[in-house]
Design a protein around this motif. Structure first.
Motif, mmCIF file in Angstrom:
data_model
loop_
_atom_site.group_PDB
_atom_site.id
_atom_site.type_symbol
_atom_site.label_atom_id
_atom_site.label_comp_id
_atom_site.label_asym_id
_atom_site.label_seq_id
_atom_site.Cartn_x
_atom_site.Cartn_y
_atom_site.Cartn_z
ATOM 1 N N VAL A 71 0.850 -1.193 0.000
ATOM 2 C CA VAL A 71 0.000 0.000 0.000
ATOM 3 C C VAL A 71 0.886 1.243 0.000
ATOM 4 O O VAL A 71 1.811 1.350 0.807
ATOM 5 C CB VAL A 71 -0.934 0.027 1.241
ATOM 6 N N GLU A 75 -1.936 -1.208 -3.939
ATOM 7 C CA GLU A 75 -3.041 -0.250 -3.900
ATOM 8 C C GLU A 75 -2.524 1.119 -3.469
ATOM 9 O O GLU A 75 -1.600 1.231 -2.657
ATOM 10 C CB GLU A 75 -4.140 -0.749 -2.952
ATOM 11 N N ALA A 83 -7.506 0.222 1.450
ATOM 12 C CA ALA A 83 -6.401 -0.263 0.608
ATOM 13 C C ALA A 83 -5.768 -1.512 1.218
ATOM 14 O O ALA A 83 -5.445 -2.468 0.500
ATOM 15 C CB ALA A 83 -5.356 0.842 0.432
#
Lengths: 129, 209
Positions: A7, A33, A53
């Motif tokens: 992330v 993400e 996320a």
């Protein structure tokens, strides 16, 4: 087979999205993400976006979070605490190079701890070699 | 009578008024040494907290403080969201199960709020952050046995003003190194409004803490 999810937390939605674009162009078998900007797309970070996320990229191999500036760390830490999971780590690493290295390491099937260490080692590596 | 849910609601309202009135000033302070969004972020967060808490009838100070905190955490984009949000959330947890809050409980709530700020921000005193207001205020509460509104406000104001001469070691202002000296820390200014508001509510409503 699952890999460590990644992330990117940035104050800028576009930085986070751009870094996701940069890494996924080269690496396709890792869940990545972006969690950038506030909930209305302004400069800042948003706890719910980060939590979302994490859930999106989560696998039993864990999740590594990379962040840009100070308050992004605060929200990342809160997201980590609220997730209730113990296989999520936050890397103290430069966002772009660290993020890229993390994606590469994850794609090779490395463990969460190994991906974290590789990302953090980027701090010590001069770019000019 | 100690601090009740009604008083906490008034505290939030009064703080919001001060934040809205001083939105431009807070932003100017942040433009000098930060990223220039502190006033805007705080104004947005507090406005949302007012809206959110208007939706429910709260049974306890803890429940109200919790919604106040969670709104700040999700709606204030900068570092102030997690920091002020954590402070208020720790207060909420500290006074859980109480219908009203006495002086000793208020002191404990502030101690825990400060502990939360320190943990969340990885900061210490003299780094030109809101810790430089919250730490002296906690010591002030610990050293006394009853709430003195005027003295409490003075202590908060003095602490805020002392951040002016400090060099920032945390937050965006730290990148400016010695150029951060000469400006009041914006988070400390907002903290002052919060504390001054509590003091005013206690005095005006005749709360005995």
């Amino acid at each position: 087979m699952s890999n460590v999810g990644i992330v990117f937390v940035s104050h800028s939605e576009q930085i986070a999205l751009g870094l996701k674009e940069l890494t996924t162009q080269a690496i396709q078998n890792v869940s990545i993400e972006a969690a950038g900007g506030t909930d209305d797309g302004e400069i800042g970070t948003n706890l719910e976006k980060i939590i979302q996320a994490i859930e999106t990229v989560y696998s039993d191999k864990g999740v590594l979070i990379l962040f840009d500036l100070g308050s992004a760390l605060m929200n990342a830490e809160m997201a980590l605490e609220l997730s209730g999971r113990d296989n999520i780590l936050i890397a103290d690493a430069p966002l772009i190079e660290g993020g890229y290295v993390a994606a590469v390491e994850s794609s090779m099937g490395k463990s969460l701890q190994e991906v974290l260490e590789a990302a953090e080692q980027v701090r010590e590596q001069p770019k000019r070699g | 009578m100690g601090l009740t849910t009604k008083h906490i609601q008034l505290w939030l309202q009064k703080t919001n008024e001060k934040i809205q009135e001083n939105k431009t000033y807070l932003t100017e302070l942040d433009q000098a040494i930060g990223d220039g969004d502190h006033g805007i972020n705080m104004a947005r967060g507090f406005e949302e907290a007012i809206k959110k808490t208007a939706e429910s009838d709260y049974e306890s100070p803890s429940d109200l403080l919790k919604d106040w905190a969670m709104t700040l955490i999700s709606k204030v984009g900068g570092a102030s969201g997690p920091l002020f949000g954590t402070a208020i959330l720790k207060m909420s947890m500290s006074v859980k199960g109480k219908a009203e809050i006495n002086y000793a409980e208020l002191t404990t709530a502030f101690e825990e709020a400060l502990a939360g700020i320190l943990q969340r921000g990885h900061a210490a005193e003299n780094q030109k952050t809101l810790v430089d207001v919250w730490s002296p205020i906690v010591r002030f509460l610990q050293e006394n046995t009853a709430f003195d509104s005027a003295a409490f406000t003075n202590q908060a104001k003095e602490a805020m003003e002392q951040t002016k001469d400090m060099q920032a070691e945390k937050g965006r202002a730290a990148y400016l190194k010695e150029r951060s000296i000469g400006h009041i820390d914006p988070g400390s200014a907002s903290s002052f409004y919060l504390l001054q508001s509590l003091s005013e509510v206690i005095e005006k409503e005749g709360v005995t803490v």
